[in-house]
Design a protein around this motif. Structure first.
Motif, PDB file in Angstrom:
ATOM      1  N   LYS A   1       0.831  -1.216   0.000  1.00 19.81           N
ATOM      2  CA  LYS A   1       0.000   0.000   0.000  1.00 19.81           C
ATOM      3  C   LYS A   1       0.857   1.254   0.000  1.00 19.81           C
ATOM      4  CE  LYS A   1      -3.765   2.226   2.505  1.00 19.81           C
ATOM      5  NZ  LYS A   1      -4.669   2.153   3.680  1.00 19.81           N
TER       6      LYS A   1
ATOM      7  N   LEU B   1       2.421   2.026  -3.532  1.00 19.55           N
ATOM      8  CA  LEU B   1       1.352   2.419  -4.441  1.00 19.55           C
ATOM      9  C   LEU B   1       0.851   3.820  -4.108  1.00 19.55           C
ATOM     10  CD1 LEU B   1      -0.709  -0.907  -4.687  1.00 19.55           C
ATOM     11  CD2 LEU B   1       0.648   0.161  -6.480  1.00 19.55           C
ATOM     12  N   THR B   2       0.717   4.110  -2.811  1.00 21.77           N
ATOM     13  CA  THR B   2       0.300   5.464  -2.403  1.00 21.77           C
ATOM     14  C   THR B   2       1.351   6.485  -2.806  1.00 21.77           C
ATOM     15  OG1 THR B   2      -0.904   4.518  -0.524  1.00 21.77           O
ATOM     16  CG2 THR B   2      -0.399   6.863  -0.434  1.00 21.77           C
TER      17      THR B   2
ATOM     18  N   ARG C   1       1.076   7.176  -6.497  1.00 17.43           N
ATOM     19  CA  ARG C   1      -0.075   8.038  -6.786  1.00 17.43           C
ATOM     20  C   ARG C   1       0.229   9.487  -6.439  1.00 17.43           C
ATOM     21  NH1 ARG C   1      -5.562   7.879  -7.499  1.00 17.43           N
ATOM     22  NH2 ARG C   1      -6.725   9.617  -6.576  1.00 17.43           N
ATOM     23  N   SER C   2       0.898   9.699  -5.302  1.00 19.54           N
ATOM     24  CA  SER C   2       1.236  11.070  -4.899  1.00 19.54           C
ATOM     25  C   SER C   2       2.196  11.715  -5.897  1.00 19.54           C
ATOM     26  CB  SER C   2       1.857  11.065  -3.498  1.00 19.54           C
ATOM     27  OG  SER C   2       0.941  10.548  -2.558  1.00 19.54           O
TER      28      SER C   2
ATOM     29  N   VAL D   1       2.509  10.987  -9.085  1.00 26.09           N
ATOM     30  CA  VAL D   1       1.791  11.293 -10.332  1.00 26.09           C
ATOM     31  C   VAL D   1       0.933  12.543 -10.152  1.00 26.09           C
ATOM     32  CG1 VAL D   1       0.041  10.468 -11.947  1.00 26.09           C
ATOM     33  CG2 VAL D   1       1.832   8.919 -11.136  1.00 26.09           C
ATOM     34  N   GLU D   2       0.241  12.636  -8.995  1.00 26.82           N
ATOM     35  CA  GLU D   2      -0.590  13.815  -8.761  1.00 26.82           C
ATOM     36  C   GLU D   2       0.261  15.081  -8.672  1.00 26.82           C
ATOM     37  OE1 GLU D   2      -2.723  12.893  -5.214  1.00 26.82           O
ATOM     38  OE2 GLU D   2      -4.333  11.801  -6.256  1.00 26.82           O
TER      39      GLU D   2
ATOM     40  N   THR E   1       8.320   7.090 -11.087  1.00 26.32           N
ATOM     41  CA  THR E   1       7.206   6.128 -11.121  1.00 26.32           C
ATOM     42  C   THR E   1       7.660   4.802 -11.722  1.00 26.32           C
ATOM     43  OG1 THR E   1       5.637   7.947 -11.372  1.00 26.32           O
ATOM     44  CG2 THR E   1       4.862   5.733 -11.939  1.00 26.32           C
TER      45      THR E   1
ATOM     46  N   THR F   1       7.575   1.156 -10.047  1.00 30.79           N
ATOM     47  CA  THR F   1       6.905   0.033 -10.727  1.00 30.79           C
ATOM     48  C   THR F   1       7.820  -1.182 -10.822  1.00 30.79           C
ATOM     49  OG1 THR F   1       5.620   1.616 -12.026  1.00 30.79           O
ATOM     50  CG2 THR F   1       5.699  -0.657 -12.824  1.00 30.79           C
TER      51      THR F   1
END
Length: 481
Positions: free
Chosen positions: A252, A255-256, A259-260, A262-263, A282, A286
């Motif tokens: 988790k 992945l979090t 996401r942060s 990318v945002e 990223t 990955t």
């Protein structure tokens, strides 16, 4: 009624009924066979005795006539035995003998054949109805001579044998019934235990195990094999649950973080360089996730493999030496050392590729977490034979692992606080532990004082297989030459 129906449908009841029927029929046949043959033997003995008596009386008659025959019959009739005598005149009147009454029709048959008759014998307390085997001859002058043998003893023996037969059949039936009750209760108890355990397992309690009595019978062997299977199923299910839980918790965070990133790139990225840097980060995250999933899949495949998968005689000593040759230059460049302490030409039944991978994992683990700040790293790879097992170990001189944490670090995604600064996912020892279990052994972590020893054990290859492996290796080297 339901309980009776349930009992009669059991295999124990059917087998017991079959055994009772078979034993009863065999016993009846044997007793009837014994009775028939004994009766024939006794009849033959009676016939021989009667013939001998007739021969003796015939001699008396030839030598002395009727007077000598009468005297001989009187003398023999007074003996307390089972012989019968009767001499009659032409009118059927008794002249001498020990038979009080005989059907007249019997005396009319003077063919000399032996026959069974009913007669009345003179005893001290009167006439007694008996049975006998007799022969009747007609003499000169119209005299008729009957010589026979009383069948009282034979009849008494037949009664005893018949009583024994009845008693034996009753005992057979009673003992069979008692045996059935004992076997049925014992078998039903074992089966009920198996059924109860099965119900618990079906309701989700995978810790249930079949009862083992300890007498090594077929039920114990079945229960032991099923318990091993349940142990394997429980291990796989627990592993699946652990993987799911670990993925939910440990993955988790990355992945979090992705996401942060990318945002942030979407909201704050102004230039192509900013966006490219976000993509590189990223991509790196990955790749880390892919490596984690690859490791998890590799462990899952190993745990799902059959114990015999890819097993063959492998020269563990040479395998350790090859791994040591790969990592020795690295440690020497850092001032450390990697030494090998292995018995020569030790072979074990194992999967060579998986064992190589576990040794590499243990060495890599020692390189990451077995270093001290002011002392160079020293590794010892050992291989020794202990009974029918081959013990393989990797020992470092680092800080080691606290004894309370030595079992915990074998689980997936477990990393101690001291190792958080080093790259990794906490799956290396899980992989080693899975390979050790596949080979019927276990991974043992022990204090080396100082340092840590990680040890596995494998089945020692028999001498014949060692020789075959050696011969095939020599042939391969000759072909390569």
């Amino acid at each position: 009624m339901n309980r009776l129906t349930r009992v009669t449908r059991t295999t124990a009841f059917k087998l017991s009924a079959l055994y009772i029927s078979v034993f009863t029929l065999i016993s009846a046949f044997l007793l009837a066979y014994i009775y028939q043959n004994t009766n024939q033997l006794m009849s033959a003995q009676v016939t021989q005795t009667v013939d001998a008596e007739i021969s003796g009386l015939a001699d008396e008659y030839v030598r002395g006539g009727v007077r000598a025959l009468v005297e001989s019959i009187d003398r023999r009739a007074r003996r307390p035995d089972a012989s019968l005598y009767l001499l009659t005149d032409f009118a059927g009147n008794a002249i001498a003998g020990n038979i009080a009454r005989l059907p007249s029709i019997i005396l009319d048959e003077t063919d000399g054949g032996i026959r069974r008759v009913q007669y009345a014998r003179l005893e001290a307390d009167g006439e007694v109805e008996r049975q006998a085997l007799v022969r009747i001859f007609e003499l000169r002058g119209g005299f008729k001579l009957l010589v026979g043998r009383d069948l009282g003893d034979e009849q008494h023996f037949a009664e005893l044998l018949g009583g024994a037969m009845r008693l034996w059949l009753v005992v057979i039936v009673i003992m069979s019934a008692v045996t059935w009750l004992f076997v049925s209760r014992r078998v039903m108890k074992r089966i009920d235990g198996i059924a109860e355990t099965s119900r618990r397992i079906m309701h989700g309690d995978l810790s249930g195990r079949l009862p083992v009595a300890g007498n090594q019978d077929e039920f114990d062997r079945l229960a032991t094999n099923l318990n091993d299977m349940l142990e394997r199923i429980e291990l796989l299910m627990r592993g699946m649950k652990d993987v799911t839980d670990n993925i939910a918790h440990d993955l988790k965070t990355p992945l979090t973080r992705m996401r942060s990133q990318v945002e942030t790139a979407l909201s704050e990225g102004k230039t192509e360089a900013d966006l490219r840097a976000a993509l590189d980060t990223t991509l790196h995250e990955t790749d880390s996730l892919i490596r984690i999933f690859d490791a998890l899949l590799r462990i899952a495949r190993i745990e799902a493999m059959a114990p015999e998968s890819g097993m063959e005689p492998v020269n563990i000593s040479r395998l350790i030496e090859s791994v040591a040759e790969l990592y020795s230059p690295l440690l020497e460049d850092e001032g450390g050392a990697l030494t090998v302490d292995a018995d020569p030409d030790v072979r074990a039944i194992c999967n060579g590729d998986l064992v190589t991978q576990t040794l590499v994992n243990l060495v890599e683990n020692a390189l990451k977490y077995g270093r001290l700040e002011n002392e160079p790293l020293r590794l010892v790879m050992a291989c020794h034979v202990d009974g029918d097992r081959v013990c393989v170990s990797v020992t470092d001189n680092g800080p080691g692992i606290p004894k309370s944490q030595q079992d915990r670090v074998k689980a997936r995604f477990v990393r101690l606080d001291e190792s958080r600064s080093e790259p990794g996912y906490g799956l290396g020892l899980s992989l080693v532990n899975a390979v050790a279990r596949l080979h019927g052994g276990q991974l043992l972590l022990q204090d080396a004082g100082p340092g840590l020893t990680a040890q596995m054990d494998f089945k020692l290859a028999p001498v014949e297989e060692n020789n075959e492996a050696e011969d095939s290796g020599n042939e391969g080297e000759a072909e390569r030459s």
